[in-house]
Design a protein around this motif. Structure first.
Motif, PDB file in Angstrom:
ATOM      1  N   HIS A 129       0.857  -1.265  -0.023  1.00 36.58           N
ATOM      2  CA  HIS A 129       0.000   0.032   0.166  1.00 36.58           C
ATOM      3  C   HIS A 129       0.903   1.074   0.029  1.00 36.58           C
ATOM      4  O   HIS A 129       0.793   2.202   0.889  1.00 36.58           O
ATOM      5  N   GLU A 131       0.620   3.884  -1.676  1.00 34.31           N
ATOM      6  CA  GLU A 131      -0.026   4.918  -1.702  1.00 34.31           C
ATOM      7  C   GLU A 131      -0.297   5.466  -0.649  1.00 34.31           C
ATOM      8  O   GLU A 131      -0.739   6.857  -0.319  1.00 34.31           O
ATOM      9  N   ALA A 158       0.212  -1.096  -4.778  1.00 37.45           N
ATOM     10  CA  ALA A 158      -0.688   0.050  -4.573  1.00 37.45           C
ATOM     11  C   ALA A 158      -1.990  -0.113  -5.205  1.00 37.45           C
ATOM     12  O   ALA A 158      -2.267  -0.957  -6.113  1.00 37.45           O
ATOM     13  N   SER A 160      -3.658   2.084  -6.742  1.00 38.40           N
ATOM     14  CA  SER A 160      -3.776   2.748  -8.110  1.00 38.40           C
ATOM     15  C   SER A 160      -2.550   3.429  -8.476  1.00 38.40           C
ATOM     16  O   SER A 160      -1.914   3.910  -7.398  1.00 38.40           O
ATOM     17  N   GLY A 163      -2.319   7.038  -7.330  1.00 40.14           N
ATOM     18  CA  GLY A 163      -1.894   7.104  -5.750  1.00 40.14           C
ATOM     19  C   GLY A 163      -0.644   7.042  -5.304  1.00 40.14           C
ATOM     20  O   GLY A 163      -0.254   7.522  -4.179  1.00 40.14           O
ATOM     21  N   VAL A 164       0.415   6.711  -6.236  1.00 40.54           N
ATOM     22  CA  VAL A 164       1.818   6.770  -5.732  1.00 40.54           C
ATOM     23  C   VAL A 164       2.453   7.628  -6.156  1.00 40.54           C
ATOM     24  O   VAL A 164       2.236   8.339  -7.313  1.00 40.54           O
ATOM     25  N   ARG A 169       6.940   6.188  -8.231  1.00 42.97           N
ATOM     26  CA  ARG A 169       6.767   5.107  -9.271  1.00 42.97           C
ATOM     27  C   ARG A 169       7.513   5.082 -10.777  1.00 42.97           C
ATOM     28  O   ARG A 169       7.590   4.303 -11.433  1.00 42.97           O
TER      29      ARG A 169
END
Length: 317
Positions: A129, A131, A158, A160, A163-164, A169
């Motif tokens: 997770h 994010e 994650a 989405s 969201g990172v 990313r």
């Protein structure tokens, strides 16, 4: 071990080739909604990377029995790594408010992989997770991702890609996980002890998300939450603002629980859009319910007052 992941053949083939040729990037990012198995996939990849021949250590890693980076909120110096059965792998998962990462966890992990000698197998770091990282914990992670020690593989998950944080990313090779066909999901879960009718119903509701089906079928707390989501769907379908408000009032001090409830409620709404018999929500009411719940989840994630969000949502039904 990656072959144990249901579906997602393209991902398994690509990562399998990378592992076989030992050309795996030092950082992978697995994207998938809750219940799609990103955490399990991350552990499968780590096990194949560390233990190509399998064995007890690989099985223990699949069960999550590895070292863990922990810390106490508000105490930057409290971070440390708890020793697990599998010492070559370290897991990091948010421990702060709302599951946020604590910078002490990341710095403890970073110190561990720099200051301990590598085994012949190497090391794997599982970050779940991501994010939920804030700027401070992300910066601490970047320091080690930019120049990682030799033999260390970072596997991030994650819900989405958006969201990172971009700085994270951009340093990863990303893969997206997808649900499996509903019938395949039902058969898979039935093989793992779920009643066939229950497996079929939940597979339809969650549209092939194996992890969500298994959790709802096997975890009593998860079943109770799903029942609450169904009750909320019935209240929304009947435009019963009072019943919806009473139900939601029980979550006014539990932001994480409220968000989880609303995600299940969205599943009932989505089933309504598919004209499924599993839900009382249909047509425009289903679409409206999803829209309202999505907006409420976004507000909860932005730290808006939980009580106000839920009161507005209940009144809107």
């Amino acid at each position: 071990m990656l072959e144990r992941l249901a579906g997602n053949e393209a991902l398994k083939q690509e990562v399998g080739r990378m592992l076989e040729n030992r050309r795996l990037s030092h950082s992978l990012l697995l994207i998938g909604e809750e219940g799609l198995g990103t955490g399990f996939a991350a552990r499968c990849i780590a096990a194949d990377y560390l233990y190509p021949a399998g064995g007890p250590a690989a099985e223990a890693l699949l069960r999550g029995e590895c070292c863990k980076a922990v810390a106490k909120a508000g105490d930057r110096s409290s971070g440390h790594v708890e020793t697990g059965v599998v010492r070559e792998a370290i897991s990091v998962e948010g421990m702060g408010s709302g599951g946020r990462y604590l910078v002490g966890q990341v710095t403890a992990m970073r110190s561990e992989i720099f200051n301990t000698s590598l085994s012949a197998e190497g090391r794997a770091v599982l970050l779940y997770h991501t994010e939920r990282m804030n700027g401070e914990s992300a910066n601490a992670l970047l320091k080690v991702m930019e120049e990682p020690p030799e033999g260390v593989l970072f596997i991030l998950t994650a819900q989405s890609l958006a969201g990172v944080l971009p700085t994270i990313r951009s340093r990863c090779v990303s893969f997206a996980l997808a649900p499996v066909p509903v019938k395949e999901c039902a058969a898979f879960c039935a093989q793992r002890g779920v009643d066939k009718k229950t497996a079929a119903r939940l597979s339809d509701l969650f549209e092939g998300r194996i992890g969500a089906v298994l959790a709802a079928a096997q975890d009593p707390a998860r079943r109770k939450q799903l029942e609450a989501a169904e009750a909320l769907a019935k209240a929304a379908a009947a435009s019963d603002n009072y019943a919806a408000s009473v139900l939601l009032a029980g979550y006014e001090k539990d932001k994480a629980g409220a968000a989880a409830l609303l995600r299940d409620f969205c599943a009932y709404g989505a089933a309504g859009l598919r004209s499924s018999s599993l839900t009382p929500l249909t047509g425009q009411k289903a679409a409206r319910a999803i829209q309202m719940a999505d907006e409420a989840i976004g507000q909860l994630e932005r730290q808006v007052n939980v009580k106000i969000v839920l009161q507005v949502l209940g009144a809107g039904f």
